[in-house]
Design a protein around this motif. Structure first.
Motif, PDB file in Angstrom:
ATOM      1  N   GLY A   1       0.793  -1.221   0.000  1.00 13.66           N
ATOM      2  CA  GLY A   1       0.000   0.000   0.000  1.00 13.66           C
ATOM      3  C   GLY A   1       0.825   1.270   0.000  1.00 13.66           C
ATOM      4  O   GLY A   1       0.272   2.359  -0.216  1.00 13.66           O
ATOM      5  N   ASP A   2       2.145   1.165   0.225  1.00 14.21           N
ATOM      6  CA  ASP A   2       3.002   2.358   0.195  1.00 14.21           C
ATOM      7  C   ASP A   2       3.088   2.912  -1.229  1.00 14.21           C
ATOM      8  O   ASP A   2       3.145   2.151  -2.205  1.00 14.21           O
ATOM      9  CB  ASP A   2       4.409   2.034   0.682  1.00 14.21           C
ATOM     10  CG  ASP A   2       4.483   1.843   2.188  1.00 14.21           C
ATOM     11  OD1 ASP A   2       3.470   2.091   2.862  1.00 14.21           O
ATOM     12  OD2 ASP A   2       5.563   1.435   2.673  1.00 14.21           O
ATOM     13  N   LEU A   3       3.125   4.236  -1.342  1.00 13.37           N
ATOM     14  CA  LEU A   3       3.256   4.873  -2.646  1.00 13.37           C
ATOM     15  C   LEU A   3       4.635   4.595  -3.235  1.00 13.37           C
ATOM     16  O   LEU A   3       5.656   4.792  -2.583  1.00 13.37           O
ATOM     17  CB  LEU A   3       3.041   6.382  -2.535  1.00 13.37           C
ATOM     18  CG  LEU A   3       3.233   7.191  -3.827  1.00 13.37           C
ATOM     19  CD1 LEU A   3       2.153   6.819  -4.840  1.00 13.37           C
ATOM     20  CD2 LEU A   3       3.212   8.680  -3.535  1.00 13.37           C
ATOM     21  N   LEU A   4       4.655   4.161  -4.504  1.00 12.54           N
ATOM     22  CA  LEU A   4       5.906   3.927  -5.210  1.00 12.54           C
ATOM     23  C   LEU A   4       6.164   5.036  -6.225  1.00 12.54           C
ATOM     24  O   LEU A   4       7.194   5.702  -6.180  1.00 12.54           O
ATOM     25  CB  LEU A   4       5.866   2.576  -5.928  1.00 12.54           C
ATOM     26  CG  LEU A   4       5.638   1.331  -5.064  1.00 12.54           C
ATOM     27  CD1 LEU A   4       5.542   0.096  -5.938  1.00 12.54           C
ATOM     28  CD2 LEU A   4       6.741   1.177  -4.029  1.00 12.54           C
ATOM     29  N   VAL A   5       5.212   5.208  -7.144  1.00 16.47           N
ATOM     30  CA  VAL A   5       5.364   6.179  -8.234  1.00 16.47           C
ATOM     31  C   VAL A   5       4.031   6.887  -8.445  1.00 16.47           C
ATOM     32  O   VAL A   5       2.966   6.256  -8.416  1.00 16.47           O
ATOM     33  CB  VAL A   5       5.790   5.481  -9.543  1.00 16.47           C
ATOM     34  CG1 VAL A   5       5.858   6.480 -10.692  1.00 16.47           C
ATOM     35  CG2 VAL A   5       7.133   4.777  -9.365  1.00 16.47           C
ATOM     36  N   GLN A   6       4.105   8.197  -8.658  1.00 20.19           N
ATOM     37  CA  GLN A   6       2.913   8.979  -8.990  1.00 20.19           C
ATOM     38  C   GLN A   6       3.067   9.516 -10.409  1.00 20.19           C
ATOM     39  O   GLN A   6       4.013  10.240 -10.718  1.00 20.19           O
ATOM     40  CB  GLN A   6       2.727  10.132  -8.015  1.00 20.19           C
ATOM     41  CG  GLN A   6       1.543  11.031  -8.322  1.00 20.19           C
ATOM     42  CD  GLN A   6       0.213  10.300  -8.178  1.00 20.19           C
ATOM     43  OE1 GLN A   6      -0.103   9.783  -7.108  1.00 20.19           O
ATOM     44  NE2 GLN A   6      -0.557  10.249  -9.252  1.00 20.19           N
ATOM     45  N   ILE A   7       2.141   9.132 -11.279  1.00 18.06           N
ATOM     46  CA  ILE A   7       2.089   9.661 -12.640  1.00 18.06           C
ATOM     47  C   ILE A   7       1.219  10.902 -12.634  1.00 18.06           C
ATOM     48  O   ILE A   7       0.201  10.961 -11.926  1.00 18.06           O
ATOM     49  CB  ILE A   7       1.534   8.596 -13.604  1.00 18.06           C
ATOM     50  CG1 ILE A   7       2.489   7.395 -13.659  1.00 18.06           C
ATOM     51  CG2 ILE A   7       1.319   9.162 -15.001  1.00 18.06           C
ATOM     52  CD1 ILE A   7       1.967   6.221 -14.463  1.00 18.06           C
TER      53      ILE A   7
END
Length: 288
Positions: free
Chosen positions: A86-92
């Motif tokens: 659930g941790d954020l990896l990449v934001q487009i």
């Protein structure tokens, strides 16, 4: 200085450095006994164990690729960093997808309204079958486009599917990413060993048997585990181009079958960060 011939003749003869015959025999006997003991221990070990050094640590590696094409706005992880599911990896960048979603919402509202009017008219008078079908098709199509736009907007935020450690990161802010092109990988915990035993060895190996494992990268430490399963086919059969022995000249080659050996949890305690996929292992399975 004078020399005394009598004294010289009375001096004891120098001791011989040669090993006496009875000493030589004793040494040979001792060497023979030691060799016999070593050979006996080796033979006993081989009788009770099957061993291979064609073994490697492996585990679940999750390759992360985007599901939409877009420009990377943020990368929240570095190589070797630990992440939780659930941790954020990449934001487009979501802005283009917000615009597409707004357009899809508007079109859907119009199409659903047109269809609702056709349904209302059908209750009071006869309506054209073609007009009714057209309105329904438009409503269904608009609803599908809305769902797609919603999913695309959701896929701009890429989160970790599992707990693990980041590796192989190749994405940077500003990159244009596309589906099916990996950006990074997540190595999940709980690794195991794939030991490739010869086909002449696996006849004695069964799930549940105990095993000892030594990892080349951790000298001096012996881990314990047990056989979990045996592959349903040899490694050769899973190759991209399996050999066809029915054609051409045949040369028999001893095949190997992967045997999955799981570490005992207590055995690897304190070494979890050092036992990683790809490490070489020597595996010994107690078969009798």
């Amino acid at each position: 200085m004078s020399s005394d011939p009598a004294a010289a003749s009375a001096a004891p003869p120098p001791k011989s450095s040669k090993i006496q015959p009875h000493h030589r025999k004793g040494i040979l006997v001792a060497v023979g006994v030691i060799c016999a003991i070593l050979f006996g221990n080796y033979a006993i070990f081989r009788f009770f164990h099957e061993t291979t050094d064609n073994a490697y640590v492996t585990g679940h590696i999750h390759y992360i690729a985007p599901q939409v094409t877009g420009v990377v706005q943020k990368v929240s992880v570095e190589n070797n960093a630990r992440v939780k599911a659930g941790d954020l990896l990449v934001q487009i960048d979501p802005e283009p997808f917000d615009a597409q979603l707004a357009d899809a919402i508007a079109k859907n509202e119009r199409a659903q309204g047109d269809y609702a009017r056709e349904v209302g008219l059908a209750k009071t008078r006869v309506v054209s079958v073609q007009d009714f079908a057209h309105a329904k098709n438009d409503a269904d199509s608009a609803a599908a486009q809305l769902r797609t736009a919603q999913l695309n907007r959701k896929h701009t935020t890429i989160v970790s599917p599992v707990d693990g450690v980041i590796g192989g990161r190749s994405v940077e802010v500003g990159n244009t990413v596309m589906p099916a092109i990996n950006m990074l990988a997540i190595v999940e915990g709980h690794p195991w060993v794939d030991a490739n035993f010869k086909e002449t060895q696996v006849g004695h190996i069964h799930p549940g048997q105990r095993a000892t494992l030594t990892v080349d990268a951790i000298p001096g430490k012996t881990f314990t585990g047990k056989v979990a399963s045996i592959a349903p086919a040899s490694g050769r059969q899973f190759a991209l181009l399996p050999a066809d022995n029915a054609t051409g000249n045949f040369t028999k080659i001893v095949q190997r079958l992967p045997v999955r050996i799981e570490f005992d949890a207590e055995s690897v305690r304190g070494y979890e960060d050092r036992i990683v996929p790809g490490l070489s292992v020597v595996a010994n399975v107690k078969v009798r």
